[in-house]
Design an enzyme around this catalytic site. Structure first.
Site, mmCIF file in Angstrom:
data_model
loop_
_atom_site.group_PDB
_atom_site.id
_atom_site.type_symbol
_atom_site.label_atom_id
_atom_site.label_comp_id
_atom_site.label_asym_id
_atom_site.label_seq_id
_atom_site.Cartn_x
_atom_site.Cartn_y
_atom_site.Cartn_z
ATOM 1 C CE1 TYR A 108 -3.049 -3.003 0.320
ATOM 2 C CE2 TYR A 108 -3.512 -2.390 2.583
ATOM 3 C CZ TYR A 108 -3.728 -3.221 1.505
ATOM 4 O OH TYR A 108 -4.623 -4.257 1.614
ATOM 5 C CG PHE B 158 -13.433 -4.861 -1.205
ATOM 6 C CD1 PHE B 158 -13.027 -3.568 -0.935
ATOM 7 C CD2 PHE B 158 -12.739 -5.566 -2.173
ATOM 8 C CE1 PHE B 158 -11.962 -2.985 -1.604
ATOM 9 C CE2 PHE B 158 -11.679 -5.004 -2.858
ATOM 10 C CZ PHE B 158 -11.289 -3.705 -2.569
ATOM 11 N N PRO B 159 -16.032 -5.612 2.988
ATOM 12 C CG PRO B 159 -15.894 -4.981 5.239
ATOM 13 C CD PRO B 159 -15.143 -4.915 3.937
ATOM 14 N N GLY C 9 -24.038 -5.214 -3.555
ATOM 15 C CA GLY C 9 -24.520 -5.544 -4.889
ATOM 16 C C GLY C 9 -25.992 -5.204 -5.065
ATOM 17 N N GLY C 10 -26.739 -6.135 -5.647
ATOM 18 C CA GLY C 10 -28.153 -5.927 -5.911
ATOM 19 C C GLY C 10 -29.022 -5.907 -4.673
#
Length: 298
Positions: free
Chosen positions: A79, A224-225, A229-230
């Site tokens: 990073y 990325f918890p 999404g949909g």
């Protein structure tokens, strides 16, 4: 109302014993996004290439996180080419052993758009030595193999981390983006305390790994918890359950992870103090079995 207040309770559901001996709060902080400037790409296109343009603000946010109860901070040597580790060292120095820092080795950055696995054992040991210097510590709390390099035997890559552990330079060993088979192969070489894989409501491709770690006392750390999404629509199940429990959709997505199993430790990242406190508020969200099932089946 939303659950945005700091949670002070320390019952078994909010604390996990990492590696069996390192208690950490079950909502940590992923520091990857503390890089680059305000005009640089965000989201999946983020480069994570340079130190943050506003260093003072980044330090303040990290210290706010620690004051609010975060005890597990996650970074990597890749990073911002090590600048992420240096930033955490500066910000978290006042907190000493009150916080744990996880970092990763095993990925090189030839350019802002390239992330290339490199698992030569000597390279892994060198990078760990550099991480120790940048983090200004004599022992790394949790050191992950960032990615498995198929050009070297996995046993040799994990063996390099095991050697560092035997030398007293690493407390616990972790793996990132691995399968059950790879995890079992690694466990034959060294004890594994944590696995960090992509996992959230919208992407559950690592269910088998989550279940495997549950039976072995290994922390499952989803990155990325909060991705939904949909499921994130205003008429979707997340919004409906959020309204029922008096939480925000993001808190509800994190609460689903926390209820999924007691060894799940999400590490949401943010550059906003408001979102930071919102994320921590997920520790106070309680889902009924029916609400959890609705989210789980969505």
């Amino acid at each position: 109302m939303t659950h945005t207040d700091d949670v002070t309770q320390t019952d078994d559901m909010t604390i996990f014993q990492l590696g069996g001996d390192l208690p950490v709060r079950r909502v940590g902080y992923g520091a990857m996004r503390l890089a680059d400037g305000p005009d640089d790409p965000r989201g999946p296109e983020a480069r994570i290439w340079t130190a943050p343009a506003d260093r003072a603000a980044a330090v303040k946010l990290l210290q706010t996180a620690a004051e609010a109860g975060v005890t597990l901070f996650d970074t990597a040597d890749a990073y911002a080419l090590g600048a992420g580790e240096d930033l955490l060292a500066e910000a978290l120095r006042p907190y000493g052993d009150e916080v744990a820092v996880a970092t990763k080795v095993g990925v090189v950055r030839p350019s802002p758009t390239e992330w290339v696995p490199l698992g030569h054992p000597a390279y892994l040991r060198q990078q760990a030595e550099l991480s120790l210097r940048r983090l200004r510590t004599e022992r790394i709390d949790l050191l992950y193999l960032h990615r498995i390099d198929e050009n070297y035997p996995l046993a040799e890559q994990v063996g390099a981390l095991r050697l560092l552990q035997e030398e007293g330079k690493v407390r616990h060993i972790g793996l990132s983006e691995v399968t059950v088979a790879q995890l079992e192969e690694a466990e034959a070489v060294a004890p594994v305390a944590a696995v960090q894989n992509l996992y959230n409501l919208a992407d559950r491709g690592h269910e088998a790994v989550l279940d495997h770690t549950a039976g072995r006392g290994i922390a499952f750390v989803p990155f990325f918890p909060i991705a939904m999404g949909g499921h994130a629509g205003p008429d979707g199940p997340v919004a409906a359950v959020a309204r029922e429990v008096g939480a925000t959709p993001s808190q509800t997505a994190l609460a689903w992870l926390l209820h999924r199993a007691p060894h799940v430790l999400p590490i949401p990242g943010t550059t906003s103090e408001r979102h930071l406190r919102e994320n921590l508020g997920a520790l106070g969200v309680r889902l009924t079995p029916e609400q959890f099932a609705r989210l789980d089946q969505s």
